[in-house]
Design an enzyme around this catalytic site. Structure first.
Site, PDB file in Angstrom:
ATOM      1  N   LYS A  10     -56.405 -63.901  34.120  1.00 25.81           N
ATOM      2  CA  LYS A  10     -56.932 -63.651  32.825  1.00 25.81           C
ATOM      3  C   LYS A  10     -58.396 -62.922  32.397  1.00 25.81           C
ATOM      4  O   LYS A  10     -58.862 -62.145  31.579  1.00 25.81           O
ATOM      5  CB  LYS A  10     -56.748 -64.992  31.806  1.00 25.81           C
ATOM      6  CG  LYS A  10     -57.278 -64.766  30.361  1.00 25.81           C
ATOM      7  CD  LYS A  10     -57.552 -66.410  29.777  1.00 25.81           C
ATOM      8  CE  LYS A  10     -58.801 -66.865  30.361  1.00 25.81           C
ATOM      9  NZ  LYS A  10     -59.342 -68.122  29.532  1.00 25.81           N
ATOM     10  N   GLN A  18     -69.803 -66.897  29.129  1.00 26.60           N
ATOM     11  CA  GLN A  18     -68.962 -65.701  28.209  1.00 26.60           C
ATOM     12  C   GLN A  18     -70.142 -64.698  27.438  1.00 26.60           C
ATOM     13  O   GLN A  18     -69.795 -63.547  27.217  1.00 26.60           O
ATOM     14  CB  GLN A  18     -67.904 -66.053  27.410  1.00 26.60           C
ATOM     15  CG  GLN A  18     -66.779 -66.619  28.596  1.00 26.60           C
ATOM     16  CD  GLN A  18     -65.415 -67.010  27.909  1.00 26.60           C
ATOM     17  OE1 GLN A  18     -65.532 -67.171  26.424  1.00 26.60           O
ATOM     18  NE2 GLN A  18     -64.473 -67.414  28.376  1.00 26.60           N
ATOM     19  N   ASP A  42     -63.122 -74.716  35.958  1.00 29.21           N
ATOM     20  CA  ASP A  42     -61.916 -74.902  35.809  1.00 29.21           C
ATOM     21  C   ASP A  42     -60.872 -75.727  36.641  1.00 29.21           C
ATOM     22  O   ASP A  42     -59.853 -76.016  36.038  1.00 29.21           O
ATOM     23  CB  ASP A  42     -61.134 -73.335  35.764  1.00 29.21           C
ATOM     24  CG  ASP A  42     -61.453 -72.616  34.531  1.00 29.21           C
ATOM     25  OD1 ASP A  42     -62.045 -73.223  33.426  1.00 29.21           O
ATOM     26  OD2 ASP A  42     -61.307 -71.561  34.265  1.00 29.21           O
ATOM     27  N   ARG A  62     -54.731 -75.633  30.710  1.00 33.29           N
ATOM     28  CA  ARG A  62     -55.182 -76.142  31.984  1.00 33.29           C
ATOM     29  C   ARG A  62     -54.961 -77.530  32.106  1.00 33.29           C
ATOM     30  O   ARG A  62     -54.591 -78.108  33.368  1.00 33.29           O
ATOM     31  CB  ARG A  62     -56.515 -75.948  32.251  1.00 33.29           C
ATOM     32  CG  ARG A  62     -56.937 -74.286  32.401  1.00 33.29           C
ATOM     33  CD  ARG A  62     -58.028 -73.682  33.387  1.00 33.29           C
ATOM     34  NE  ARG A  62     -57.984 -72.453  33.488  1.00 33.29           N
ATOM     35  CZ  ARG A  62     -57.086 -71.532  33.918  1.00 33.29           C
ATOM     36  NH1 ARG A  62     -56.185 -72.100  34.784  1.00 33.29           N
ATOM     37  NH2 ARG A  62     -57.157 -70.158  33.929  1.00 33.29           N
ATOM     38  N   LYS A  93     -51.002 -69.417  27.252  1.00 30.96           N
ATOM     39  CA  LYS A  93     -52.212 -68.848  27.174  1.00 30.96           C
ATOM     40  C   LYS A  93     -52.526 -67.923  28.346  1.00 30.96           C
ATOM     41  O   LYS A  93     -53.149 -66.875  28.129  1.00 30.96           O
ATOM     42  CB  LYS A  93     -53.318 -70.039  27.007  1.00 30.96           C
ATOM     43  CG  LYS A  93     -54.733 -69.520  26.593  1.00 30.96           C
ATOM     44  CD  LYS A  93     -55.673 -70.533  26.613  1.00 30.96           C
ATOM     45  CE  LYS A  93     -56.923 -70.139  26.439  1.00 30.96           C
ATOM     46  NZ  LYS A  93     -57.663 -69.121  25.380  1.00 30.96           N
TER      47      LYS A  93
END
Length: 458
Positions: free
Chosen positions: A24, A200, A343, A415, A440
């Site tokens: 992603k 980000q 993550d 997740r 997602k």
């Protein structure tokens, strides 16, 4: 998909060879760079999921021409050389953090006016440092909901340092690229940025830096100044023809930067691969994920070192990396700083109860502000499963134990759903709520898990 998913318990150690979707993070970075490129770009191995579809639809809403083939996992983007084909418009980014941050930055330095809408979940996630930096550049932002959060109406900065920012409505991109040039300045544009809540924000400005004809300098004001996803951004930008210099807490992009790559292969999602590696770890089984190799740019590749420290055998084979778990009861407890591959904190948390000593995960305070408060999700779900754990502001300590049957609250977080499915491979009665949230990033995760568990029974 059903509102719940009942995980099938494995009766024997599995031997799995799987393929996972494209990354992603890499998909959405590649889409943005392709849109800003000065040539058509063919992207192969594209992830098709909720997040990437929101990104694709947003680009289409802004007037970019896309040739999309989901079956072949291919997208051809007609780059407009730093132009946005429509000077006005509205996009919806859903719950996609990358789409929200990256596209907000692009629109925020444009000469147009745009509405940016988002899901209720995304509306809760931090955006203030990004908005503050855009305002410092000259953007005007109207809050349509809570201040410093999406949704917003944004009028781009159209700074003198911006290059070929926007196209007047009704005029083709090809005809108006020269007309869209802004007056140039003699020095690079500068901004200050705090990335403690999300890297980000920095990736967003780095990715849109070719929109500044005289270069860009980004001074990082937070203690954290680098990270694995920033390194992914820089590596991809270099592959697309733009170099980023990082020194003394400052990122610099030289004048005249242009994305010029015409084709790009997107890596498999290492984050997704790790769920199968975690399954091997707790069952004493074997899992190989095709096309995942140590030269991956993704930070989650570090999770393999964690599994090795816990007693797993990790091998890079011709088709991809494999993990073989130790005999049940021989998985070792560890302490690990997961800031750079956070993550996988959820995955390790699901593996942790099967270790022979406590597992402590630290330096992950920022995951409280992701799709859910992921530290809370870890603790609450493990407690439901009868596992004792201690919650810290920036981490968690998980003690060994035999999980019991329970229903996993996913908090609409993909997740959480995928990671805690691992409990059910060793424990009967584990039920995942709202499994559809995996759309997602990995929309057929549970269908694939069904196939794999059924094959293991044969």
């Amino acid at each position: 998909m059903n509102e719940i998913y009942k995980v099938k318990t494995l009766n024997a150690p599995p031997r799995w060879t799987v393929e996972v979707p494209g990354s992603k993070s890499i998909t959405n970075r590649a889409l943005l760079m392709a849109a800003l490129a000065d040539v058509p770009v063919t992207l192969e191995g594209v992830l098709f999921s909720d997040d990437s579809r929101y990104f694709l639809q947003s680009l289409k809403s802004l007037g970019f021409h896309l040739d999309i083939c989901e079956k072949e996992r291919r997208v051809i983007v007609e780059g407009c050389g730093g132009c946005i084909p429509k000077a006005e418009g509205e996009i919806y980014v859903g719950s996609a953090g990358t789409a929200a941050r990256f596209l907000t930055a692009m629109l925020g330095v444009s000469a147009g006016t745009y509405g940016i809408l988002a899901s209720e979940q995304m509306q809760k996630r931090p955006m203030r440092p990004l908005f503050e930096a855009l305002i410092s550049l000259g953007a005007r932002i109207q809050w349509l909901g809570e201040e410093w959060h999406l949704p917003v109406s944004i009028t781009g900065a159209a700074t003198e340092a911006s290059r070929k920012i926007a196209v007047v409505a009704g005029v083709s991109a090809g005809q108006s690229q020269e007309a869209a040039k802004m007056p140039e300045t003699v020095t690079a544009k500068q901004l200050c940025l705090d990335i403690s809540e999300s890297t980000q924000f920095l990736s967003a400005f780095l990715l849109v830096s070719p929109m500044f004809s005289n270069g860009l300098r980004i001074c990082i004001t937070s203690e954290k100044k680098d990270g694995s996803y920033i390194r992914i951004t820089r590596a991809m930008m270099r592959e697309f023809g733009v170099s980023v210099d990082f020194r003394d807490g400052e990122y610099r992009i030289a004048p005249g930067a242009v994305y010029s790559r015409t084709a790009y292969q997107i890596e498999p999602d290492v984050s997704a691969a790790c769920y199968f590696y975690g399954a091997a770890a707790i069952t004493g089984g074997y899992a190989r994920v095709k096309h995942v190799f140590y030269d991956s740019t993704q930070g989650d590749i570090k999770f393999l070192d964690v599994l090795r420290r816990m007693g797993c055998r990790v091998c890079e084979e011709t088709e991809g990396i494999s993990v073989t778990g130790p005999e049940p009861g021989c998985l070792r407890g560890i302490a690990v700083d997961m800031n750079d591959f956070s993550d996988q904190a959820l995955t390790l948390a699901a593996v942790a109860p099967f270790a022979d000593a406590p597992v402590e995960i630290t330096h992950i305070a920022h995951i409280r502000q992701q799709e859910s408060d992921r530290i809370h999700a870890i603790v609450s779900n493990l407690k439901r499963a009868g596992i004792f754990c201690e919650e810290y502001e920036d981490g968690v300590k998980i003690y060994p134990g035999q999980p019991k049957a329970c229903q996993i609250d996913t908090y609409e977080d993909h997740r959480v759903a995928m990671a805690f499915s691992l409990l059910g491979l060793r424990t009967g009665g584990i039920v995942i709520e709202n499994p559809g949230c995996c759309r997602k990033t990995f929309e057929n995760y549970f269908e694939l898990l069904d196939v794999l568990t059924e094959e293991s029974e044969v």
